[in-house]
Scaffold this motif. Structure first.
Motif, PDB file in Angstrom:
ATOM      1  N   LEU A   1       6.511   8.464  -6.368  1.00  0.00           N
ATOM      2  CA  LEU A   1       5.307   9.285  -6.697  1.00  0.00           C
ATOM      3  C   LEU A   1       5.274  10.496  -7.857  1.00  0.00           C
ATOM      4  N   ARG A   2       6.826  10.857  -8.207  1.00  0.00           N
ATOM      5  CA  ARG A   2       6.914  12.056  -9.296  1.00  0.00           C
ATOM      6  C   ARG A   2       6.827  11.377 -10.149  1.00  0.00           C
ATOM      7  N   GLU A   3       7.066  10.246 -10.765  1.00  0.00           N
ATOM      8  CA  GLU A   3       7.322  10.106 -11.954  1.00  0.00           C
ATOM      9  C   GLU A   3       5.192   9.817 -12.130  1.00  0.00           C
ATOM     10  N   ILE A   4       4.807   8.770 -11.375  1.00  0.00           N
ATOM     11  CA  ILE A   4       3.611   9.054 -11.288  1.00  0.00           C
ATOM     12  C   ILE A   4       2.245  10.728 -12.113  1.00  0.00           C
ATOM     13  N   LEU A   5       2.990  11.351 -11.537  1.00  0.00           N
ATOM     14  CA  LEU A   5       2.818  12.867 -11.080  1.00  0.00           C
ATOM     15  C   LEU A   5       2.803  13.489 -12.527  1.00  0.00           C
TER      16      LEU A   5
ATOM     17  N   GLY B   1       0.692   7.531 -23.504  1.00  0.00           N
ATOM     18  CA  GLY B   1       2.561   7.037 -24.139  1.00  0.00           C
ATOM     19  C   GLY B   1       3.689   7.291 -22.313  1.00  0.00           C
ATOM     20  N   ASP B   2       3.301   8.330 -21.682  1.00  0.00           N
ATOM     21  CA  ASP B   2       4.439   8.578 -21.239  1.00  0.00           C
ATOM     22  C   ASP B   2       4.255   7.118 -19.897  1.00  0.00           C
ATOM     23  N   LEU B   3       3.598   6.871 -19.612  1.00  0.00           N
ATOM     24  CA  LEU B   3       3.575   5.513 -19.452  1.00  0.00           C
ATOM     25  C   LEU B   3       3.964   4.209 -19.509  1.00  0.00           C
ATOM     26  N   CYS B   4       3.492   4.070 -20.994  1.00  0.00           N
ATOM     27  CA  CYS B   4       4.613   3.121 -22.125  1.00  0.00           C
ATOM     28  C   CYS B   4       6.176   3.060 -21.841  1.00  0.00           C
ATOM     29  N   ALA B   5       6.250   4.837 -22.419  1.00  0.00           N
ATOM     30  CA  ALA B   5       7.747   5.090 -21.651  1.00  0.00           C
ATOM     31  C   ALA B   5       8.543   4.748 -20.691  1.00  0.00           C
TER      32      ALA B   5
END
Length: 80
Positions: free
Chosen positions: A59-63, A69-73
């Motif tokens: 959850l913290r990562e998703i937030l 680009g963050d999702l791709c990384a």
């Protein structure tokens, strides 16, 4: 995995979930840039992405995701 490859795969997932064949994502794309990408749709997208890549996001990562680009990384880091 290269970012371009991930973006192509994410395009397909987003097009399917959002029922819009005109979506083309870039690393700078945000939810504000895509019609229909709201908080409920975001969870459907995350679930589909996790299933497609056989990964899990916290959850913290998703937030912390600010743009695609963050999702791709994150996908790249998990698939190493």
């Amino acid at each position: 995995m290269e970012t371009e490859e991930i973006l192509r795969e994410l395009d397909t997932i987003f097009r399917d979930i959002l029922k819009n064949e005109n979506i083309t994502l870039t690393p700078e794309t945000t939810a504000k840039d895509v019609d229909g990408w709201d908080s409920l749709t975001n969870m459907r997208l995350i679930t589909a992405i996790e299933k497609h890549y056989n990964i899990r996001f916290g959850l913290r990562e998703i937030l912390k995701f600010k743009h695609v680009g963050d999702l791709c990384a994150s996908i790249q880091a998990k698939k190493k």
